[in-house]
Every structure is written in structure tokens, then in C-alpha cells.
Write an enzyme that holds these catalytic residues in place. Structure first.
Site, short mmCIF file in Angstrom:
data_model
loop_
_atom_site.label_atom_id
_atom_site.label_comp_id
_atom_site.label_asym_id
_atom_site.label_seq_id
_atom_site.Cartn_x
_atom_site.Cartn_y
_atom_site.Cartn_z
N PRO A 1 0.84 -1.20 0.00
CA PRO A 1 0.00 0.00 0.00
C PRO A 1 0.88 1.25 0.00
O PRO A 1 1.89 1.29 0.70
CB PRO A 1 -0.81 -0.10 1.30
CG PRO A 1 -0.50 -1.41 1.90
CD PRO A 1 0.66 -2.04 1.19
N ALA B 1 1.74 4.49 3.29
CA ALA B 1 1.26 3.83 4.51
C ALA B 1 2.38 3.49 5.47
O ALA B 1 2.16 2.85 6.50
CB ALA B 1 0.50 2.55 4.12
N GLY B 2 3.63 3.91 5.16
CA GLY B 2 4.75 3.62 6.06
C GLY B 2 5.35 2.25 5.86
O GLY B 2 6.11 1.77 6.70
N LEU B 3 5.01 1.59 4.73
CA LEU B 3 5.52 0.23 4.51
C LEU B 3 6.58 0.18 3.40
O LEU B 3 6.84 -0.88 2.83
CB LEU B 3 4.35 -0.73 4.22
CG LEU B 3 3.30 -0.84 5.33
CD1 LEU B 3 2.20 -1.82 4.95
CD2 LEU B 3 3.93 -1.27 6.67
N GLY B 4 7.14 1.33 3.09
CA GLY B 4 8.30 1.36 2.20
C GLY B 4 7.99 1.21 0.72
O GLY B 4 8.85 0.79 -0.05
N SER C 1 7.65 3.41 -1.73
CA SER C 1 8.44 4.18 -2.70
C SER C 1 9.87 3.63 -2.79
O SER C 1 10.43 3.51 -3.89
CB SER C 1 8.40 5.68 -2.42
OG SER C 1 9.28 6.02 -1.39
N ALA C 2 10.44 3.24 -1.65
CA ALA C 2 11.80 2.67 -1.70
C ALA C 2 11.80 1.35 -2.46
O ALA C 2 12.71 1.08 -3.26
CB ALA C 2 12.35 2.47 -0.29
N ALA C 3 10.77 0.53 -2.25
CA ALA C 3 10.72 -0.78 -2.93
C ALA C 3 10.63 -0.58 -4.44
O ALA C 3 11.29 -1.28 -5.21
CB ALA C 3 9.54 -1.60 -2.41
N ASP D 1 15.02 2.51 4.57
CA ASP D 1 14.07 1.90 3.63
C ASP D 1 14.79 1.28 2.44
O ASP D 1 14.54 0.12 2.09
CB ASP D 1 13.05 2.95 3.12
CG ASP D 1 11.98 3.26 4.15
OD1 ASP D 1 12.19 2.93 5.33
OD2 ASP D 1 10.94 3.84 3.78
O1 PMV Z 1 6.93 6.02 6.59
P1 PMV Z 1 8.12 5.52 5.87
O2 PMV Z 1 8.00 4.17 5.30
O3 PMV Z 1 8.59 6.48 4.82
O4 PMV Z 1 9.29 5.38 6.97
C1 PMV Z 1 10.06 6.46 7.33
C2 PMV Z 1 10.95 6.18 8.50
C3 PMV Z 1 11.53 7.46 9.09
O5 PMV Z 1 12.38 7.07 10.15
C4 PMV Z 1 10.45 8.36 9.65
C5 PMV Z 1 12.32 8.25 8.05
C6 PMV Z 1 13.64 7.60 7.67
O6 PMV Z 1 14.13 7.92 6.57
O7 PMV Z 1 14.21 6.82 8.43
#
Ligand code: PMV
Length: 325
Positions: A104, A107-110, A112-114, A155
Site C-alpha cells: 500500500p 502507509a509507512g511500509l516502504g 516508494s523505496a521498494a 528503507d
Molecule cells: O513512513 P516511511 O516508510 O517512509 O518510513 C520512514 C521512516 C523514518 O524514520 C520516519 C524516516 C527515515 O528515513 O528513516
């Protein structure tokens, strides 16, 4: 080679987000939700991107930096990825990319990095650049810097290497073996958020109260160290307590929200040992750790208040080529 599909996993930060930007330790695991990037070499010197989940397609110039229309912002990491690769390796052929992802977004599950990591891998495979995983992660980090302004690198690292690790910008990365009984509830509030904005919010607080916020980062660092011990012992009760302490500190940093707190409280009222937000906060997902007997109850209770549970497992697999022709 004329075409390649590569994939990379999403991630879940167990302990230590935000503080990790300031050099402390964090614990993160790869998930078996994956992003896929398919690339085909084409004769026109353009970058043609189709992001299936966003129903977006657009052609971009080969080298020039591009200002993106709001509508096309989800394509930003992919365009940047391609342009960085083209510039760095003096690639002289155009590329057509198709991106799809089971992670998703926002949502904080990476996600864009993936997508970036999978795209770098697909490009490097098709152009036979022989990059190592560390080089792939480093290029994805350059993309993350453009998209999120000051990422910690956690990430891109986990999406490239997979597994579960204790990460720090400054120190040696430690691999972690998750205990057999370790299963986590991940629940999405489906409230989108922007990592860069939340990281800047913490930076403002840090500028105003440097001594106080550094004490918070130090405490989070100690929690990451303790969490590694709890995982080694398989002590999920203790890990739950660490989640609760970490959540309190993330609230102090101002990155939690009323809805995330509501989800966390419901999870705990229904038997979780502990729960916290994961990722940048401001929306996105929470995680909860509980005895397996309570999991069903917790998931049902979270659904009742609008949560969307994410069914996934942890993954040892990092970035990989799925298909190369
Ligand atoms: O929400 P995400 O998946 O982008 O995670 C970010 C994690 C942070 O610690 C808030 C930022 C980072 O680059 O470490």
C-alpha cells in the site's frame, strides 16, 4: 537483454523510526508484499512510465530534470531513478517501464523505496551494469533523498537486502533471526501521509528543543537495543512493552494522531502486549504484538473501527530478478 522484471519487498519498522534519521539504531523487517518493475529497452530516447496501481502513464525526457504536475507525483521516484541511472552510466537507449506493487502506498511500509530498488535492479540487469546490492541500495538512497529530503537510508537498505536487521546510519548492520512464534498484526488507517513532511516536523522540534529531543532519540536507541535482546530471547511480552514505550516517545515527537492512538488502544484492550505506529506516522499503519490466541479478536476489533488489516509475512528475500529476456 532487452527486457527485465525485478521486484523488491516492502518493510515494517518494529522500533526506532524518526530517531534513526539522527543516527540511532532501529529494527526493521522486510515483508513479503513486493513491488515489481518491468523494463523494456526501446529505440526512442525517452522514459515511458506506466504505474498500473495509480492508473498513470506518461512519457518523460531522457535526461533533463522534470517538474512534475501534482497528478503525476506518484511517478517521481521512478522518473528520478531512471534519470539518475541514465546520467550515472551514460545509458543511450530509451526505456519503457511498467510498475505494479502489492505494497500500500503512503502507509509507512516502504512502497516508494521498494519501487526505486526494483527499478534500479531492472535497469541495471537489462543494461548489464553488474551492480552489487550495496550499489543498488545507494542509488535508491539518492532517489529517496530527492523524494523525502533527509532519509536515514533504512528503507532503501531493507528493500534491497531483505531479512530483519538492526539498522544504523553509523554502525555495522546486525542481522536478526525472528523468533518462530513471532507474528505481527499490521493495520492500515488508510490515512495517507508524507514522510518528508513528518521528518521535517521532527526536525523543527529538534531545532527548538535540541537537548530534549536528543534525550528522546537516546531513549529510542536504548529501546532498539533492548528489542534486539527481546527478539533473541523470543520474549514477546517484553517486546510489547518496548512498543508501548516507543509509541509514547513518538507521541512526544508529535508524529502520532488521534486515530492511530485509537487503533493502538483498541489493540491493547483486546489483548495485545503492545502496539505502536510504524514508519513516519501522521496516518499509515500501526503494528501490534500479541499472543496468537488474541490475534483474531484484535483484527476484528480494529476492523470495526475502520482499520484495514494487512495480511503478510516476513521475508528473507531482498531485491531480485523475476524475469530476464
Ligand atoms: O513512513 P516511511 O516508510 O517512509 O518510513 C520512514 C521512516 C523514518 O524514520 C520516519 C524516516 C527515515 O528515513 O528513516
Amino acid at each position: 537483454m532487452i527486457s527485465c522484471t525485478a521486484s523488491a519487498p516492502g518493510k515494517c519498522i518494529l522500533v526506532g523510526e524518526h530517531a534513526v534519521v539522527y543516527g540511532t539504531k532501529a529494527i526493521v523487517t522486510a515483508l513479503n508484499l513486493r513491488a515489481f518493475s518491468s523494463i523494456e529497452i526501446i529505440s526512442d530516447k525517452i522514459i515511458d512510465i506506466e504505474a498500473i496501481d495509480f492508473q498513470l502513464q506518461k512519457k518523460f525526457p531522457f535526461i533533463k530534470e522534470t517538474m512534475l504536475d501534482k497528478k503525476f507525483l506518484p511517478l517521481k521516484p521512478i522518473v528520478n531513478c531512471c534519470q539518475i541511472m541514465i546520467n550515472k552510466f551514460k545509458l543511450n537507449k530509451g526505456m519503457k517501464l511498467k510498475i505494479r506493487s502489492a505494497i500500500p502506498s503512503s502507509a509507512g511500509l516502504g512502497s516508494s523505496a521498494a519501487v526505486s530498488v526494483a527499478t534500479v535492479k531492472a535497469i541495471e540487469s537489462v543494461f548489464e551494469l553488474n551492480l552489487t546490492n550495496d550499489e543498488i541500495s545507494q542509488i535508491a538512497f539518492e532517489v529517496e533523498k530527492i523524494v523525502h529530503t533527509r532519509p536515514s537510508g533504512i528503507d532503501n537498505f531493507i528493500c534491497t537486502h531483505g531479512g530483519c536487521i538492526q539498522y544504523s546510519k553509523k554502525e555495522q548492520i546486525k542481522k536478526i533471526e525472528l523468533p518462530k512464534n513471532f507474528s505481527l498484526i499490521i493495520c492500515n488507517s488508510e490515512i495517507p501521509r508524507n514522510t518528508g513532511v513528518l521528518v521535517e516536523k521532527v526536525a523543527k522540534l529538534h531545532n527548538k528543543f535540541p537537548n530534549i529531543t536528543e534525550k528522546i532519540f537516546d531513549a529510542i536507541n536504548l529501546l532498539s537495543i533492548k528489542a534486539l535482546e527481546s527478539l533473541k530471547k523470543g520474549d514477546l511480552v517484553e517486546l510489547g512493552e518496548i512498543f508501548n514505550l516507543n509509541q509514547g516517545l513518538l507521541e512526544a515527537l508529535g508524529v502520532s494522531t488521534a486515530i492511530l492512538s485509537k487503533f493502538i488502544n483498541i489493540a491493547k484492550e483486546n489483548g495485545a502486549y503492545g502496539a505502536k505506529l510504524t514508519g513516519a506516522g501522521g496516518g499509515g499503519c500501526i503494528i501490534a504484538i500479541s499472543p496468537s490466541s488474541k490475534q483474531k479478536n484484535i483484527v476484528e476489533a480494529l476492523k470495526k473501527i475502520g482499520g484495514v488489516p494487512i495480511l503478510t509475512e516476513f521475508s528473507q528475500d531482498g531485491v531480485k530478478v523475476e524475469d530476464l529476456k
